[in-house]
Structures are given as C-alpha cells and as structure tokens.
Design a protein around this motif. Structure first.
Motif, PDB file in Angstrom:
ATOM      1  N   THR A   2      -6.270   2.151   7.584  1.00 26.12           N
ATOM      2  CA  THR A   2      -4.892   2.635   7.601  1.00 26.12           C
ATOM      3  C   THR A   2      -4.103   2.048   6.430  1.00 26.12           C
ATOM      4  O   THR A   2      -4.489   1.022   5.851  1.00 26.12           O
ATOM      5  CB  THR A   2      -4.190   2.246   8.910  1.00 26.12           C
ATOM      6  N   GLN A  31     -12.819  -4.144   3.033  1.00 28.47           N
ATOM      7  CA  GLN A  31     -12.415  -2.936   3.754  1.00 28.47           C
ATOM      8  C   GLN A  31     -13.411  -2.600   4.860  1.00 28.47           C
ATOM      9  O   GLN A  31     -13.016  -2.221   5.970  1.00 28.47           O
ATOM     10  CB  GLN A  31     -12.292  -1.763   2.778  1.00 28.47           C
ATOM     11  N   LYS A  32     -14.687  -2.737   4.554  1.00 30.37           N
ATOM     12  CA  LYS A  32     -15.713  -2.449   5.563  1.00 30.37           C
ATOM     13  C   LYS A  32     -15.560  -3.370   6.771  1.00 30.37           C
ATOM     14  O   LYS A  32     -15.631  -2.927   7.930  1.00 30.37           O
ATOM     15  CB  LYS A  32     -17.103  -2.608   4.939  1.00 30.37           C
ATOM     16  N   LEU A  45      -8.250   3.197  -0.952  1.00 31.04           N
ATOM     17  CA  LEU A  45      -8.547   2.823   0.428  1.00 31.04           C
ATOM     18  C   LEU A  45      -9.612   3.746   1.010  1.00 31.04           C
ATOM     19  O   LEU A  45      -9.556   4.972   0.841  1.00 31.04           O
ATOM     20  CB  LEU A  45      -7.280   2.879   1.282  1.00 31.04           C
ATOM     21  N   LYS A  46     -10.555   3.145   1.712  1.00 29.23           N
ATOM     22  CA  LYS A  46     -11.613   3.908   2.348  1.00 29.23           C
ATOM     23  C   LYS A  46     -11.073   4.717   3.521  1.00 29.23           C
ATOM     24  O   LYS A  46     -10.063   4.348   4.138  1.00 29.23           O
ATOM     25  CB  LYS A  46     -12.713   2.967   2.864  1.00 29.23           C
ATOM     26  N   GLN A  47     -11.768   5.803   3.823  1.00 31.82           N
ATOM     27  CA  GLN A  47     -11.429   6.571   5.019  1.00 31.82           C
ATOM     28  C   GLN A  47     -11.648   5.679   6.240  1.00 31.82           C
ATOM     29  O   GLN A  47     -12.644   4.977   6.336  1.00 31.82           O
ATOM     30  CB  GLN A  47     -12.317   7.812   5.108  1.00 31.82           C
ATOM     31  N   GLY A  48     -10.702   5.679   7.126  1.00 37.13           N
ATOM     32  CA  GLY A  48     -10.795   4.820   8.307  1.00 37.13           C
ATOM     33  C   GLY A  48      -9.947   3.571   8.188  1.00 37.13           C
ATOM     34  O   GLY A  48      -9.726   2.881   9.189  1.00 37.13           O
ATOM     35  N   SER A  95       0.849  -1.193   0.000  1.00 39.50           N
ATOM     36  CA  SER A  95       0.000   0.000   0.000  1.00 39.50           C
ATOM     37  C   SER A  95       0.880   1.237   0.000  1.00 39.50           C
ATOM     38  O   SER A  95       2.054   1.197   0.376  1.00 39.50           O
ATOM     39  CB  SER A  95      -0.908   0.022   1.229  1.00 39.50           C
ATOM     40  N   THR A 143       0.843   5.757  -1.449  1.00 37.80           N
ATOM     41  CA  THR A 143       0.165   6.914  -2.006  1.00 37.80           C
ATOM     42  C   THR A 143       0.620   7.127  -3.441  1.00 37.80           C
ATOM     43  O   THR A 143       1.824   7.079  -3.736  1.00 37.80           O
ATOM     44  CB  THR A 143       0.481   8.170  -1.174  1.00 37.80           C
ATOM     45  N   LYS A 193      -4.095   9.733  -4.086  1.00 39.85           N
ATOM     46  CA  LYS A 193      -4.940   8.826  -3.303  1.00 39.85           C
ATOM     47  C   LYS A 193      -4.118   7.700  -2.679  1.00 39.85           C
ATOM     48  O   LYS A 193      -3.119   7.236  -3.233  1.00 39.85           O
ATOM     49  CB  LYS A 193      -6.046   8.239  -4.183  1.00 39.85           C
ATOM     50  N   ARG A 194      -4.580   7.258  -1.503  1.00 40.69           N
ATOM     51  CA  ARG A 194      -3.998   6.094  -0.836  1.00 40.69           C
ATOM     52  C   ARG A 194      -4.591   4.841  -1.470  1.00 40.69           C
ATOM     53  O   ARG A 194      -5.815   4.741  -1.645  1.00 40.69           O
ATOM     54  CB  ARG A 194      -4.302   6.114   0.662  1.00 40.69           C
ATOM     55  N   ILE A 199     -12.442  -2.276   8.793  1.00 41.18           N
ATOM     56  CA  ILE A 199     -12.697  -1.042   9.543  1.00 41.18           C
ATOM     57  C   ILE A 199     -13.559  -1.318  10.767  1.00 41.18           C
ATOM     58  O   ILE A 199     -13.345  -0.755  11.845  1.00 41.18           O
ATOM     59  CB  ILE A 199     -13.364   0.004   8.625  1.00 41.18           C
TER      60      ILE A 199
END
Length: 350
Positions: A130, A301-302, A125-128, A79, A81, A97-98, A305
């Motif tokens: 890492t 991802q959900k 990657l979604k917010q939240g 992962s 940026t 974007k990450r 998180i």
C-alpha cells in the motif's frame, strides 16, 4: 499520463529552527506554496503519506547533518503517485507509477501535497504494497538492513542493539531472526521485554534492571557480540561498548537521549581495539548504488507484503491536524509513527 497540476499547493512550512523540539513543531504553518516543476531527471509526486521520523525532528531543531535554505517544507520521505516528468528516460517511465521517494536536496520536502523527487531516487512500489506502507519504506527498513549488512560484512558474529522496542529495533529483531544472526536487544521497561519476546527476540535485557551490566557482559561474551547498533547515546553508549569483547565496534545511528555519547573507557579503545563510529543511512545508500538500493528495497517490500516486518502507525493526520499529531508523536514515540496525509484533511486518531 495527463494530470491537472495546480499552480499552488498546501504545505507545512518551517520558517526557523528551534532547539526545543516542541517549539519547533508548534512553529510549523500550513501555507499556500507554489507547486514546483520537475527539471530533467526529476518527477513530480502527488504525495499520499509521509511519516515523522526522529531525523525529521532533528531537522526542525537545526541539528541534522543535512541543511536546507529556510523557509522550506520538511519531510525526508514519503510515498505517492508520479504525475509529471521533467524529462529523461527513467522520469518518463515512472509517470503514473506509485513510488516511495525521498529528498535530501535543498528544496521542499514531503510534508506537502506535491514534491519534486529525483527519478533515480524513487522506488517503484510492488503490487500488494500500500502507499501507506510505502511511505515508510526508506528510512527505517533500510537503516535496519544497512546496520545488519555492515556488521556482517565487517565480520561481527553477533550484535547488541539499544532502543530495541523502537520501529527500527523491532525490524532488526525480525531481520536478524530470519538470517539466524544472534542479537541482544536492550530496552528500558519490562513491558518492552515482553513485546520483543512476543515478536521472536531470544535475548532481551532491561537496562533499568539491577544486574543489567553483568548480564550484558556475560551474554556478549557468550555470543561473541562485537557490534552495537546504538540509537540512544548518553551514558548507554559507554555502558554497552565497555561490556563488549575485544574488537567491538559501536555504530551510532541515533541520539534519542539528546545527550553526548559518554562513559566510554579509553583503555578499551587503546588496548582492546574497540571503536566508536557513526552510521548515516544516506552515506550507506550512496555506497550501494542505484542497483543495490533497488535490490535492498525489493527485499524489504517482499518482507512487508508477507507481513514479516512492518511499521506501526499510531495516527494519521492531514496537514490541518499535523502540528497536533506531531506534538503527540514527540511525547509518545514508542507507540508508532504519525503519518501526514497531505492530500487528506481528516484526522485518524486510531
């Protein structure tokens, strides 16, 4: 987004394959290497973290199904940026974007400060989430999702999995429980039995126990478990497939024992419609297409998180400590992943 891109970067370089995995790890060298430039449809990712997976070790040994021209930089996923675009609408959109990214093409991989990735193969990657969590987003979680999806699509009412205490195995436990899908997990030690039970596994068997085969056969019959997710190989492949009911399929996705699949009863293949097949994540992902991959990755991802699945990390190492960290991983794989942080020099033994 402007970003100063150095013409040279640090990377771990593999110059030759070695059959002995520790010899292969110890042959890796930290070198200065030209920073690649992305072509049209590609992006340049400043790498934050990249794990070592069993597939990476197979590549170091020259045993993986995808080869690259040597010398090369290993590392299948990671992962970071996006800091530059080679052109194209998606590549342009990804700038800044990450992303989680992978690379199975014949070019340098993720164990470097920068990596070129195909824009279509990057997962925002979604917010939240890492960057550390994003580093292990592709191989382990999507393998777990892919195995379960394949078994259900092919009409298997329940499944058995070997290496149940592995990172993939523990994800399968949680995903199966969430879906209400019956699962039997096979492990090697009593401590692993307790570990999985604490994580919500209902059916866990110790393959070292004296009544293991009888217990497995009985449980498979009761649950109608006709799918096996096999990561160990060796004699365990045959033991599990032979114990399963008519119409069973063993999906082999790993070879942790480093021995050939053995002990399969040929009469089961002939008269009971049993099958032994391989499962390769790369092929499964191609079948899903770009939208299918994004949907699966979004679901994963959900879950990460929300803390419902995750990857355990035992060590974080910079490039300077990578060889020592990878040696430790080889000898303690069940303790979790070792993450390489190419743009950091500190070593975290936590």
């Amino acid at each position: 987004m402007s970003h100063p891109i150095p013409t040279q970067m640090q990377a771990l370089l593999l110059e030759a394959h070695h059959e002995d995995v520790l010899e292969a790890v110890r042959s890796l060298k930290v070198v200065q290497r030209a920073t690649s430039k992305p072509a049209h449809g590609q992006v340049l990712v400043k790498m934050d973290a990249s794990p070592c997976n069993p597939s990476d070790l197979l590549f170091l040994q020259g045993k993986y199904g995808t080869s690259k021209t040597l010398p090369t930089v290993p590392g299948w996923e990671g992962s970071g940026t996006v800091v530059a675009s080679g052109g194209g609408l998606l590549a342009w959109w990804l700038q800044g974007k990450r992303v989680a990214c992978g690379n199975q093409d014949d070019r340098d991989g993720a164990w470097a400060q920068y990596m070129v990735a195909n824009a279509a193969e990057c997962i925002p990657l979604k917010q939240g989430l890492t960057l550390e969590q994003g580093a292990t987003l592709i191989i382990n979680p999507l393998t777990a999702v892919g195995l379960l999806a394949t078994a259900r699509k092919e009409g298997h009412a329940a499944a058995v999995q070997t290496a149940g205490a592995s990172q993939v195995g523990r994800m399968i436990v949680r995903l199966a429980k969430e879906a209400g899908y019956p699962l039997i997990s096979v492990v090697r030690r009593d401590a692993q039995v307790e570990l999985l039970r604490k994580e919500g596994a209902e059916h866990v068997l110790n393959s070292s126990g004296p009544d293991f085969v009888a217990q497995l056969t009985s449980l498979c019959a009761r649950l109608k478990a006709t799918a096996a997710f096999e990561a160990v190989a060796g004699d365990l492949t045959g033991i599990v497939l032979n114990a399963m009911p008519r119409g069973a399929t063993a999906y082999v996705y790993g070879g942790l024992s480093e021995t050939a699949c053995g002990g399969v009863d040929p009469l089961g293949l002939i008269f009971e419609d049993k099958q032994l097949r391989g499962f390769f994540l790369g092929a499964w992902l191609k079948q899903q297409g770009a939208l299918g991959i994004l949907r699966a990755a979004g679901r994963v991802q959900k879950l990460i998180i929300e803390g419902r699945i995750g990857t355990q990390v035992q060590r974080r190492v910079g490039l300077d400590g990578a060889v020592e960290g990878l040696e430790h991983y080889v000898q303690n794989m069940t303790d979790g992943k070792v993450l390489i942080t190419p743009n950091g020099s500190s070593v975290d033994w936590g």
